[in-house]
Write a protein that holds these residues in place. Sequence first.
Motif, PDB file in Angstrom:
ATOM      1  N   LEU A   3     -47.977  57.110 -17.798  1.00  0.00           N
ATOM      2  CA  LEU A   3     -46.742  57.754 -18.223  1.00  0.00           C
ATOM      3  C   LEU A   3     -45.763  56.762 -18.822  1.00  0.00           C
ATOM      4  O   LEU A   3     -44.993  57.094 -19.710  1.00  0.00           O
ATOM      5  N   CYS A   4     -45.776  55.501 -18.326  1.00  0.00           N
ATOM      6  CA  CYS A   4     -44.750  54.540 -18.688  1.00  0.00           C
ATOM      7  C   CYS A   4     -45.194  53.530 -19.717  1.00  0.00           C
ATOM      8  O   CYS A   4     -44.490  52.573 -19.978  1.00  0.00           O
ATOM      9  N   THR A   5     -46.373  53.682 -20.269  1.00  0.00           N
ATOM     10  CA  THR A   5     -46.917  52.640 -21.136  1.00  0.00           C
ATOM     11  C   THR A   5     -46.117  52.491 -22.416  1.00  0.00           C
ATOM     12  O   THR A   5     -45.813  51.383 -22.832  1.00  0.00           O
ATOM     13  N   CYS A   6     -45.706  53.600 -23.057  1.00  0.00           N
ATOM     14  CA  CYS A   6     -45.186  53.452 -24.410  1.00  0.00           C
ATOM     15  C   CYS A   6     -44.074  54.456 -24.681  1.00  0.00           C
ATOM     16  O   CYS A   6     -44.192  55.629 -24.324  1.00  0.00           O
ATOM     17  N   PHE A   7     -42.993  53.966 -25.315  1.00  0.00           N
ATOM     18  CA  PHE A   7     -41.918  54.818 -25.774  1.00  0.00           C
ATOM     19  C   PHE A   7     -41.789  54.616 -27.273  1.00  0.00           C
ATOM     20  O   PHE A   7     -41.692  53.488 -27.752  1.00  0.00           O
ATOM     21  N   GLY A  26     -31.790  53.300 -34.683  1.00  0.00           N
ATOM     22  CA  GLY A  26     -31.637  51.911 -35.069  1.00  0.00           C
ATOM     23  C   GLY A  26     -32.886  51.095 -34.836  1.00  0.00           C
ATOM     24  O   GLY A  26     -33.196  50.190 -35.603  1.00  0.00           O
ATOM     25  N   PHE A  27     -33.631  51.395 -33.759  1.00  0.00           N
ATOM     26  CA  PHE A  27     -34.888  50.679 -33.492  1.00  0.00           C
ATOM     27  C   PHE A  27     -36.002  51.380 -34.300  1.00  0.00           C
ATOM     28  O   PHE A  27     -36.941  51.940 -33.752  1.00  0.00           O
ATOM     29  N   GLU A  28     -35.833  51.342 -35.588  1.00  0.00           N
ATOM     30  CA  GLU A  28     -36.676  52.166 -36.446  1.00  0.00           C
ATOM     31  C   GLU A  28     -38.132  51.733 -36.367  1.00  0.00           C
ATOM     32  O   GLU A  28     -38.490  50.611 -36.700  1.00  0.00           O
ATOM     33  N   CYS A  29     -38.958  52.655 -35.912  1.00  0.00           N
ATOM     34  CA  CYS A  29     -40.408  52.480 -35.818  1.00  0.00           C
ATOM     35  C   CYS A  29     -40.828  51.387 -34.829  1.00  0.00           C
ATOM     36  O   CYS A  29     -41.978  50.950 -34.841  1.00  0.00           O
ATOM     37  N   TRP A  30     -39.914  50.900 -33.995  1.00  0.00           N
ATOM     38  CA  TRP A  30     -40.273  49.980 -32.919  1.00  0.00           C
ATOM     39  C   TRP A  30     -40.746  50.793 -31.721  1.00  0.00           C
ATOM     40  O   TRP A  30     -40.296  51.928 -31.502  1.00  0.00           O
ATOM     41  N   THR A  31     -41.652  50.249 -30.948  1.00  0.00           N
ATOM     42  CA  THR A  31     -42.141  50.912 -29.737  1.00  0.00           C
ATOM     43  C   THR A  31     -41.997  49.965 -28.555  1.00  0.00           C
ATOM     44  O   THR A  31     -41.794  48.756 -28.724  1.00  0.00           O
ATOM     45  N   GLU A  32     -42.103  50.544 -27.377  1.00  0.00           N
ATOM     46  CA  GLU A  32     -41.956  49.752 -26.157  1.00  0.00           C
ATOM     47  C   GLU A  32     -43.141  49.994 -25.235  1.00  0.00           C
ATOM     48  O   GLU A  32     -43.603  51.129 -25.078  1.00  0.00           O
ATOM     49  N   GLU A  33     -43.625  48.906 -24.637  1.00  0.00           N
ATOM     50  CA  GLU A  33     -44.713  48.991 -23.669  1.00  0.00           C
ATOM     51  C   GLU A  33     -44.255  48.331 -22.374  1.00  0.00           C
ATOM     52  O   GLU A  33     -43.985  47.133 -22.339  1.00  0.00           O
ATOM     53  N   ILE A  34     -44.140  49.143 -21.315  1.00  0.00           N
ATOM     54  CA  ILE A  34     -43.732  48.598 -20.015  1.00  0.00           C
ATOM     55  C   ILE A  34     -44.979  48.087 -19.295  1.00  0.00           C
ATOM     56  O   ILE A  34     -45.944  48.824 -19.112  1.00  0.00           O
ATOM     57  N   ILE A  35     -44.920  46.844 -18.870  1.00  0.00           N
ATOM     58  CA  ILE A  35     -46.054  46.229 -18.185  1.00  0.00           C
ATOM     59  C   ILE A  35     -45.863  46.269 -16.676  1.00  0.00           C
ATOM     60  O   ILE A  35     -46.801  46.554 -15.926  1.00  0.00           O
ATOM     61  N   ALA A  36     -44.660  46.006 -16.208  1.00  0.00           N
ATOM     62  CA  ALA A  36     -44.371  46.012 -14.770  1.00  0.00           C
ATOM     63  C   ALA A  36     -42.906  46.313 -14.572  1.00  0.00           C
ATOM     64  O   ALA A  36     -42.046  45.884 -15.351  1.00  0.00           O
ATOM     65  N   ALA A  65     -41.941  43.782 -20.030  1.00  0.00           N
ATOM     66  CA  ALA A  65     -42.089  44.826 -21.059  1.00  0.00           C
ATOM     67  C   ALA A  65     -42.171  44.165 -22.429  1.00  0.00           C
ATOM     68  O   ALA A  65     -41.602  43.091 -22.650  1.00  0.00           O
ATOM     69  N   ARG A  66     -42.897  44.838 -23.349  1.00  0.00           N
ATOM     70  CA  ARG A  66     -43.019  44.381 -24.729  1.00  0.00           C
ATOM     71  C   ARG A  66     -42.211  45.296 -25.644  1.00  0.00           C
ATOM     72  O   ARG A  66     -42.226  46.516 -25.484  1.00  0.00           O
ATOM     73  N   PHE A  67     -41.562  44.678 -26.608  1.00  0.00           N
ATOM     74  CA  PHE A  67     -40.859  45.415 -27.650  1.00  0.00           C
ATOM     75  C   PHE A  67     -41.627  45.146 -28.942  1.00  0.00           C
ATOM     76  O   PHE A  67     -41.628  44.016 -29.446  1.00  0.00           O
ATOM     77  N   ILE A  68     -42.306  46.195 -29.464  1.00  0.00           N
ATOM     78  CA  ILE A  68     -43.334  46.034 -30.500  1.00  0.00           C
ATOM     79  C   ILE A  68     -42.789  46.515 -31.839  1.00  0.00           C
ATOM     80  O   ILE A  68     -42.222  47.605 -31.947  1.00  0.00           O
ATOM     81  N   SER A  69     -42.998  45.692 -32.849  1.00  0.00           N
ATOM     82  CA  SER A  69     -42.447  45.969 -34.179  1.00  0.00           C
ATOM     83  C   SER A  69     -43.199  47.092 -34.873  1.00  0.00           C
ATOM     84  O   SER A  69     -44.310  47.482 -34.476  1.00  0.00           O
TER      85      SER A  69
END
Length: 562
Positions: free
Chosen positions: A12-16, A46-56, A94-98
């Motif tokens: 559920l928390c992997t990607c936004f 503003g975070f156009e097309c960026w995604t987030e991956e929560i690791i822990a 967490a990763r903030f992915i371009s």
Amino acid sequence: MKKIFTLFIAALCTCFINAYADCSAITVTTASPYEEGFEDGWSGGGFECWTEEIIAGGARWDYSYGNASKGVYGGAYEGEKNLRFFESGRGCKARFISPVFDLSAMSNPTMSFYYCNGAWAGDQDTLIVLVRQSSSSQWQQIAKLYNSVSSWESFSVEIGNNSATAQIAFEGHLDAGYGIVIDMLRIAELSEMTLPVITSNSALYNTATVAWSQSSLATKTQLIINPTLVTDDVLDGMTPVKTSNTTYTFDNLTEASRYYIYMRSVDGDDNTTDWIHTSVETNTHLLNVTLNHLDWYENLHWEERPLAEKYQVVVSYEALENAALEDAEKTEYVSGVSNYNHNFEQLYNTAGHIYIRAKFSDIGFGDWQHYFFNKSCWIPNLAAKDATTSSVTISWDTYANETMWIYILSDYDNMTDDALNHMTSYYATQKEKTLTGLETGSTHTFYLAAIDPNHDGRNTGWSKITFSTLSGVSPIVVTDDTPFAEDFETAATEWTISTPDNRDVFINYGLRIKNPNSGYNLASSSPYEGNQNAAFIGYKTEAGVAQFISPVLNIAEVSHPV
């Protein structure tokens, strides 16, 4: 069930994902670099097309004014907001992915940005910079930033590939620091040397080491170390160290001091980049020690020192040289906690010396530090001031540990300590006492002893001072031209008699010494001059003591009073 539940939450928390934009690949060219200022958050597009991956953990990348929740970093580097990763505590990742970038038209794409990553009481977060060729490729680490950076610093690194489906990511690891903030990201063609990338720094007691990665176009790095922040113009006028390595150690530094290390890249034609800097703080082998008095003990406190293996304490009632300290009996403490207490028992009414040092893994034993303790109460020095006809103020000095005194007012000036210790005394908590209700022209003795309020009955020896109240008449002004003279031709009414031993004594005026009670002449007496004189007589067989006190004399105008 536990494993299934954990995996379900992770899924559920992997990607936004920001769904506000068309997220096709963004083409980056030399003429059209990619720039992002992170002025708006997820909901504003503003975070156009960026995604987030929560690791822990539950912390998320968001946007902020500096790190507004802690009031640090002084706001965004540019504009109103910046990217931020922060949460109090430890363990969140967490990763903030371009978005996907098409870098195929570029020869050597390079990423640059500004960031802060301040340590909080020694706790440090970590920022890892990643790149991958496509969404199905493995992430590759191209930078790891874990030094304390408490104000905005620039950073640049070569991306290392020109894929048509490349992505970058910021991976934050929170470890109770002040959080990671990023602003003004830029991806552009490497047309000249990039800045060096500082990868680590460290300091011991008189050395500091810095490591960095270097631009592929650079042949050397110039370095300068300075105890203060200076401008580029000042740096350009200083002589730098030049090295082709990617690590350097400065030595002969001062202990317990902050230094700023500056560096820039140099190519084969002596072209240089701008200066960048990082800061380090050298340690000290001396201990931060406090010595406090608590009840019957002296309590010694000292802070843990980096690389310290153990601490040694010596207590002596005599001052010791270093050679004697080596042979002295020592109390040892192992390293492991932030501060220590040592009770030096039963030191009341004593004085002595305390020595302490630490042993370090790299330099061995540090120097001995010396502290003097004094639990001996001393006998106060007394002074009388501000006398009137019915009052006087007695003041005294004191040792730092003394906070209470006892006093006795007596008409006798020869009381023994033993007698005073058995008399009724009164407490004083200030370093002076105003005595009121005294007789005009009377003489008294004030006795004082210091007492430790934690040790009833333990006081110093007694100090004393004898004083007199004013007689109530104006002082007689004496000058060089108008000396004071008394011929005792008549009873000198302004003179007073003090009999502190309470014996029957008299001052007699006349030609003969006689008993004033019976009138009998006791001895013949002829005045030295005139018809009368003053005479002292005691008619009891015991020895008598009396003081015959003149009127108050103002002799301020007399050059040499005799």
